[in-house]
Write a protein that holds these residues in place. Structure first.
Motif, PDB file in Angstrom:
ATOM      1  N   UNK A  64       0.825  -1.210   0.000  1.00 52.19           N
ATOM      2  CA  UNK A  64       0.000   0.000   0.000  1.00 52.19           C
ATOM      3  C   UNK A  64       0.860   1.261   0.000  1.00 52.19           C
ATOM      4  N   UNK A  65       1.968   1.233   0.750  1.00 54.28           N
ATOM      5  CA  UNK A  65       2.868   2.389   0.783  1.00 54.28           C
ATOM      6  C   UNK A  65       3.486   2.619  -0.594  1.00 54.28           C
ATOM      7  N   UNK A  66       3.904   1.540  -1.251  1.00 51.26           N
ATOM      8  CA  UNK A  66       4.517   1.686  -2.571  1.00 51.26           C
ATOM      9  C   UNK A  66       3.493   2.103  -3.615  1.00 51.26           C
ATOM     10  N   UNK A  67       2.243   1.694  -3.442  1.00 50.59           N
ATOM     11  CA  UNK A  67       1.190   2.178  -4.330  1.00 50.59           C
ATOM     12  C   UNK A  67       1.049   3.688  -4.199  1.00 50.59           C
ATOM     13  N   UNK A  68       1.116   4.185  -2.968  1.00 50.49           N
ATOM     14  CA  UNK A  68       1.053   5.635  -2.740  1.00 50.49           C
ATOM     15  C   UNK A  68       2.216   6.324  -3.443  1.00 50.49           C
ATOM     16  N   UNK A  69       3.407   5.734  -3.348  1.00 50.08           N
ATOM     17  CA  UNK A  69       4.571   6.318  -4.018  1.00 50.08           C
ATOM     18  C   UNK A  69       4.345   6.386  -5.520  1.00 50.08           C
ATOM     19  N   UNK A  70       3.803   5.315  -6.108  1.00 54.59           N
ATOM     20  CA  UNK A  70       3.537   5.315  -7.537  1.00 54.59           C
ATOM     21  C   UNK A  70       2.525   6.373  -7.944  1.00 54.59           C
ATOM     22  N   UNK A  71       1.495   6.540  -7.125  1.00 52.77           N
ATOM     23  CA  UNK A  71       0.503   7.581  -7.402  1.00 52.77           C
ATOM     24  C   UNK A  71       1.156   8.956  -7.406  1.00 52.77           C
ATOM     25  N   UNK A  72       2.031   9.201  -6.448  1.00 54.11           N
ATOM     26  CA  UNK A  72       2.682  10.505  -6.349  1.00 54.11           C
ATOM     27  C   UNK A  72       3.639  10.768  -7.504  1.00 54.11           C
ATOM     28  N   UNK A  73       4.256   9.708  -8.027  1.00 55.92           N
ATOM     29  CA  UNK A  73       5.229   9.883  -9.102  1.00 55.92           C
ATOM     30  C   UNK A  73       4.568  10.446 -10.357  1.00 55.92           C
ATOM     31  N   UNK A  74       3.397   9.939 -10.712  1.00 51.29           N
ATOM     32  CA  UNK A  74       2.721  10.449 -11.911  1.00 51.29           C
ATOM     33  C   UNK A  74       1.606  11.443 -11.575  1.00 51.29           C
ATOM     34  N   UNK A  75       0.923  11.242 -10.453  1.00 53.81           N
ATOM     35  CA  UNK A  75      -0.200  12.111 -10.114  1.00 53.81           C
ATOM     36  C   UNK A  75       0.199  13.522  -9.756  1.00 53.81           C
ATOM     37  N   UNK A  76       1.408  13.692  -9.228  1.00 53.15           N
ATOM     38  CA  UNK A  76       1.848  15.042  -8.856  1.00 53.15           C
ATOM     39  C   UNK A  76       1.939  15.958 -10.069  1.00 53.15           C
ATOM     40  N   UNK A  77       2.173  15.387 -11.250  1.00 50.74           N
ATOM     41  CA  UNK A  77       2.253  16.208 -12.464  1.00 50.74           C
ATOM     42  C   UNK A  77       0.900  16.857 -12.773  1.00 50.74           C
ATOM     43  N   UNK A 106      -5.816  12.283  -5.506  1.00 50.42           N
ATOM     44  CA  UNK A 106      -6.843  11.914  -4.537  1.00 50.42           C
ATOM     45  C   UNK A 106      -7.673  10.707  -4.935  1.00 50.42           C
ATOM     46  N   UNK A 107      -8.286  10.764  -6.107  1.00 50.10           N
ATOM     47  CA  UNK A 107      -9.136   9.656  -6.552  1.00 50.10           C
ATOM     48  C   UNK A 107      -8.316   8.392  -6.765  1.00 50.10           C
ATOM     49  N   UNK A 108      -7.095   8.535  -7.255  1.00 43.85           N
ATOM     50  CA  UNK A 108      -6.238   7.366  -7.481  1.00 43.85           C
ATOM     51  C   UNK A 108      -5.887   6.678  -6.169  1.00 43.85           C
ATOM     52  N   UNK A 109      -5.576   7.471  -5.151  1.00 44.64           N
ATOM     53  CA  UNK A 109      -5.279   6.892  -3.842  1.00 44.64           C
ATOM     54  C   UNK A 109      -6.506   6.189  -3.278  1.00 44.64           C
ATOM     55  N   UNK A 110      -7.654   6.831  -3.379  1.00 44.33           N
ATOM     56  CA  UNK A 110      -8.874   6.231  -2.857  1.00 44.33           C
ATOM     57  C   UNK A 110      -9.192   4.910  -3.537  1.00 44.33           C
ATOM     58  N   UNK A 111      -9.141   4.898  -4.868  1.00 43.83           N
ATOM     59  CA  UNK A 111      -9.459   3.687  -5.615  1.00 43.83           C
ATOM     60  C   UNK A 111      -8.428   2.594  -5.355  1.00 43.83           C
TER      61      UNK A 111
END
Length: 279
Positions: free
Chosen positions: A79-92, A186-191
């Motif tokens: 779950x932590x690494x999923x959050x990292x992946x979301x931040x890598x592309x979602x932050x853009x 946000x939505x990516x983390x939730x899903x």
């Protein structure tokens, strides 16, 4: 491609979130993998529960530190690494930097690949730091309990580290794809967290009583991660081990499933980035 990776590495270093996620995970591994179990060990009755104490202490000593750390990955680490992946592309999307990023350097597919490769490098550093912190924690436990420092074989440590990196990259790739799908964080983390921590666990549990769901469990990310860790010799929850660890499938099958998630995550993110209007 080299310049694209250098740019992504600079972005990752300049943003605070990856350091918070990585540092938080190292603290969680030490705290929940060694700190909490040692508190439980200290509270057990030395006479009536001597066998339980000995079994628990064995998992906290240096000889088992690598497997104890690996046992944290199938559920919480993923779950932590999923959050990292979301931040890598979602932050853009959050900062509105996709147009500037894609107007420089290689094509869109190259940018996505560079992000994943730099994210993989970050995952390696985080997993290595977590393993090193686990070894230090095990030394402290051994010193407090007056036990000798018996170290695992270097090959065993390398295998455990490789397994945790493999699991982490799979979860990170899923997170990166989800952020592209939902165009944000946000939505990516939730899903992602709802699926991996909620629905996957529910389906996996139901598969134990509904045989028709066994084929479904065989392609889920969580069971594949737990099976790979179980292949290292980490005890399952029913055996007093970590949550999420169970031999649902063989190690080669687990590796195949994890590889599928990596390929699918990168491919989906690449296709969407190439086809969509980012502006």
């Amino acid at each position: 491609m080299r310049h694209a990776m250098a740019a992504e590495a600079l972005l990752l270093r300049k943003r605070l979130a990856p350091f918070v996620v990585g540092g938080g995970w190292v603290v969680m591994v030490v705290g929940f993998g060694f700190g909490v179990p040692y508190i439980v060990y200290a509270t057990l009755d030395p006479v009536k529960q001597a066998a339980d104490r000995a079994e628990l202490l064995a998992t906290l000593l240096p000889a088992a530190a690598h497997t104890t750390a690996a046992g944290s990955y199938p559920l919480f680490g993923g779950a932590i690494m999923l959050i990292l992946g979301v931040l890598i592309t979602g932050s853009e999307y959050r900062w509105g930097t996709w147009p500037a990023r894609l107007s420089q350097g290689p094509g869109r597919a190259g940018v996505v690949l560079a992000k994943v490769l730099v994210g993989t490098a970050a995952v390696v550093l985080i997993a290595t730091a977590a393993l090193a912190a686990s070894l230090v924690a095990s030394i402290v436990v051994a010193s407090v309990e007056g036990r000798s420092l018996t170290w695992p074989a270097a090959s065993a440590i390398a295998t455990a580290l490789g397994a945790t990196v493999f699991i982490s990259v799979a979860w990170m790739s899923v997170g990166a794809a989800l952020a592209v799908i939902f165009r944000g964080v946000g939505a990516a983390l939730g899903a992602g967290l709802l699926w991996t921590l909620g629905l996957e666990n529910a389906l996996s549990g139901l598969a134990g009583v509904v045989p028709a769901l066994e084929p479904v469990r065989a392609i889920l990310l969580g069971p594949a991660s737990g099976s790979l860790v179980a292949a290292l010799g980490v005890p399952s929850l029913s055996e007093g081990g970590a949550v999420g660890v169970a031999a649902y499938m063989s190690a080669p099958a687990a590796c195949a499933v994890l590889s599928g998630y990596i390929v699918a995550g990168v491919a989906l993110a690449t296709v969407l980035i190439r086809r969509r209007d980012i502006t």
